[in-house]
Design an enzyme around this catalytic site. Sequence first.
Site, PDB file in Angstrom:
ATOM      1  N   SER A 185       0.860  -1.189   0.000  1.00 33.83           N
ATOM      2  CA  SER A 185       0.000   0.000   0.000  1.00 33.83           C
ATOM      3  C   SER A 185       0.894   1.236   0.000  1.00 33.83           C
ATOM      4  O   SER A 185       2.034   1.182   0.477  1.00 33.83           O
ATOM      5  CB  SER A 185      -0.869   0.003   1.265  1.00 33.83           C
ATOM      6  N   TYR A 198      -1.506  -1.262  10.520  1.00 33.48           N
ATOM      7  CA  TYR A 198      -1.686  -1.653   9.112  1.00 33.48           C
ATOM      8  C   TYR A 198      -0.526  -1.119   8.259  1.00 33.48           C
ATOM      9  O   TYR A 198       0.089  -1.853   7.481  1.00 33.48           O
ATOM     10  CB  TYR A 198      -3.026  -1.123   8.617  1.00 33.48           C
TER      11      TYR A 198
HETATM   12  N1  LIG Z   1      -8.974  -1.048  -0.649  1.00 34.40           N
HETATM   13  C1  LIG Z   1      -8.041  -0.094  -0.750  1.00 34.40           C
HETATM   14  O1  LIG Z   1      -8.328   1.079  -0.987  1.00 34.40           O
HETATM   15  C2  LIG Z   1      -6.589  -0.497  -0.596  1.00 34.40           C
HETATM   16  C3  LIG Z   1      -5.602   0.490  -0.641  1.00 34.40           C
HETATM   17  C4  LIG Z   1      -4.266   0.129  -0.553  1.00 34.40           C
HETATM   18  C5  LIG Z   1      -3.929  -1.213  -0.425  1.00 34.40           C
HETATM   19  N2  LIG Z   1      -4.911  -2.153  -0.371  1.00 34.40           N
HETATM   20  C6  LIG Z   1      -4.524  -3.557  -0.247  1.00 34.40           C
HETATM   21  O2  LIG Z   1      -5.042  -4.258  -1.360  1.00 34.40           O
HETATM   22  C7  LIG Z   1      -5.361  -5.593  -0.979  1.00 34.40           C
HETATM   23  C8  LIG Z   1      -6.803  -5.899  -1.354  1.00 34.40           C
HETATM   24  O3  LIG Z   1      -7.659  -5.048  -0.619  1.00 34.40           O
HETATM   25  P1  LIG Z   1      -9.222  -4.959  -0.964  1.00 34.40           P
HETATM   26  O4  LIG Z   1      -9.737  -3.897  -0.071  1.00 34.40           O
HETATM   27  O5  LIG Z   1      -9.453  -4.825  -2.409  1.00 34.40           O
HETATM   28  O6  LIG Z   1      -9.775  -6.312  -0.478  1.00 34.40           O
HETATM   29  P2  LIG Z   1     -10.132  -7.641  -1.313  1.00 34.40           P
HETATM   30  O7  LIG Z   1     -11.590  -7.645  -1.430  1.00 34.40           O
HETATM   31  O8  LIG Z   1      -9.301  -7.812  -2.510  1.00 34.40           O
HETATM   32  O9  LIG Z   1      -9.582  -8.711  -0.263  1.00 34.40           O
HETATM   33  C9  LIG Z   1     -10.264  -9.135   0.773  1.00 34.40           C
HETATM   34  C10 LIG Z   1     -10.417 -10.626   0.542  1.00 34.40           C
HETATM   35  O10 LIG Z   1      -9.451 -11.277   1.362  1.00 34.40           O
HETATM   36  C11 LIG Z   1     -10.102 -12.303   2.062  1.00 34.40           C
HETATM   37  N3  LIG Z   1      -9.418 -12.524   3.341  1.00 34.40           N
HETATM   38  C12 LIG Z   1      -9.449 -11.736   4.420  1.00 34.40           C
HETATM   39  N4  LIG Z   1      -8.731 -12.267   5.408  1.00 34.40           N
HETATM   40  C13 LIG Z   1      -8.221 -13.431   4.918  1.00 34.40           C
HETATM   41  C14 LIG Z   1      -7.413 -14.448   5.464  1.00 34.40           C
HETATM   42  N5  LIG Z   1      -6.984 -14.370   6.729  1.00 34.40           N
HETATM   43  N6  LIG Z   1      -7.059 -15.497   4.692  1.00 34.40           N
HETATM   44  C15 LIG Z   1      -7.511 -15.588   3.396  1.00 34.40           C
HETATM   45  N7  LIG Z   1      -8.316 -14.665   2.841  1.00 34.40           N
HETATM   46  C16 LIG Z   1      -8.662 -13.592   3.603  1.00 34.40           C
HETATM   47  C17 LIG Z   1     -11.534 -11.805   2.248  1.00 34.40           C
HETATM   48  O11 LIG Z   1     -12.443 -12.876   2.466  1.00 34.40           O
HETATM   49  C18 LIG Z   1     -11.797 -11.090   0.935  1.00 34.40           C
HETATM   50  O12 LIG Z   1     -12.312 -11.971  -0.035  1.00 34.40           O
HETATM   51  C19 LIG Z   1      -5.068  -5.700   0.511  1.00 34.40           C
HETATM   52  O13 LIG Z   1      -3.784  -6.264   0.711  1.00 34.40           O
HETATM   53  C20 LIG Z   1      -5.103  -4.254   0.969  1.00 34.40           C
HETATM   54  O14 LIG Z   1      -4.338  -4.044   2.119  1.00 34.40           O
HETATM   55  C21 LIG Z   1      -6.224  -1.825  -0.454  1.00 34.40           C
END
Ligand SMILES: NC(=O)c1ccc[n+]([C@@H]2O[C@H](COP(=O)([O-])OP(=O)(O)OC[C@H]3O[C@@H](n4cnc5c(N)ncnc54)[C@H](O)[C@@H]3O)[C@@H](O)[C@H]2O)c1
Length: 296
Positions: A185, A198
């Site tokens: 991130s 985080y």
């Molecule tokens: N959403 C944002 O704006 C943002 C910004 C910067 C970075 N990120 C990073 O991008 C990645 C994806 O984020 P997102 O918000 O799109 O979520 P996402 O929907 O892609 O991911 C969440 C998924 O991970 C699964 N999950 C959660 N805990 C788990 C575990 N312990 N084992 C296996 N699966 C698990 C959930 O069931 C869900 O399906 C993350 O690493 C996040 O930190 C997100």
Amino acid sequence: VDLSSVDPAVVAAYHLDRLPLDRPTRSTSDLLRLDGKVALVTGGGGAGLGNAICHRLAEQGATLAIVDANHDAAATAAKEIRDTWQVQAIAVTGNVADWDAAHRSVQTAVGELGGIDILVNNAGGSGAIGAGGDRLRPRGSFAEMSRQDMETTVGVNLMGVLHMTKATLEVMIAKRAGRIINISSEGGKRGAPGLSVYGSCKAAVIGLTRNLAHELGPEGITVVAVCPATMISDRLLSGGHLTPELDGLMGWSFRQTSIGRFSVADEVASMVAFLAAPAGSYVHGSAVSVAGGFAS
Ligand SMILES: NC(=O)c1ccc[n+]([C@@H]2O[C@H](COP(=O)([O-])OP(=O)(O)OC[C@H]3O[C@@H](n4cnc5c(N)ncnc54)[C@H](O)[C@@H]3O)[C@@H](O)[C@H]2O)c1
């Protein structure tokens, strides 16, 4: 480039024989293909980045193992991928935060699909994460953070990446080939208000990427991190986090973003797709920002 007149000792010393000298003759669309490759994507079952990555990789021809703590989400995503892209896709239920479960997930994927060429460590976040989709207190002061929120945040965002990488490496080292893409991130590069634990995990993932690059590059395995900033999702829109006053973390994040808008997950997934394919082969040991000029 012609190596025929180069001293063989120089070729050997500089590993010039490892250069992909056929590259100029291949088309860009060919360099983006992943036919015959197996990709394991953690957290690929949700409606966020993981799922968008699965669709891009499947479109490029990859076979997919979708590892997710949420069984139904993984199964639905795998069916959707098979129906849309006519590639093989399996759902593997597994909690990446748990050492044994992570290893079992990898064993299942290898057993059913014959190997793993690409690992995308995507599972993570600061909201609904963990084996039961625990609703974490998404942000707030470090001083007030509960032990459970802290352990879940570290368990998924950092330990999950370590577990899955460790388990998958056994397969990649044996083959002397592989691609690892860690979703970090922008919060791992810079500080942000209320995301201390985080953000620390995401910084550690960048550190892991840099360090593993030294260890694994000579083994034929490449590692890279991708750093998104805020991606708009239905979950974010319905959570009341966006206010006209631009206050709170989202307002702060928006003001940091010089392009003047947030992103959608697919814009980040496209970068992952590029990095997973031969086109992105030389991007190694770095943390690529896909963040609209966030704090640049
Ligand atoms: N959403 C944002 O704006 C943002 C910004 C910067 C970075 N990120 C990073 O991008 C990645 C994806 O984020 P997102 O918000 O799109 O979520 P996402 O929907 O892609 O991911 C969440 C998924 O991970 C699964 N999950 C959660 N805990 C788990 C575990 N312990 N084992 C296996 N699966 C698990 C959930 O069931 C869900 O399906 C993350 O690493 C996040 O930190 C997100």
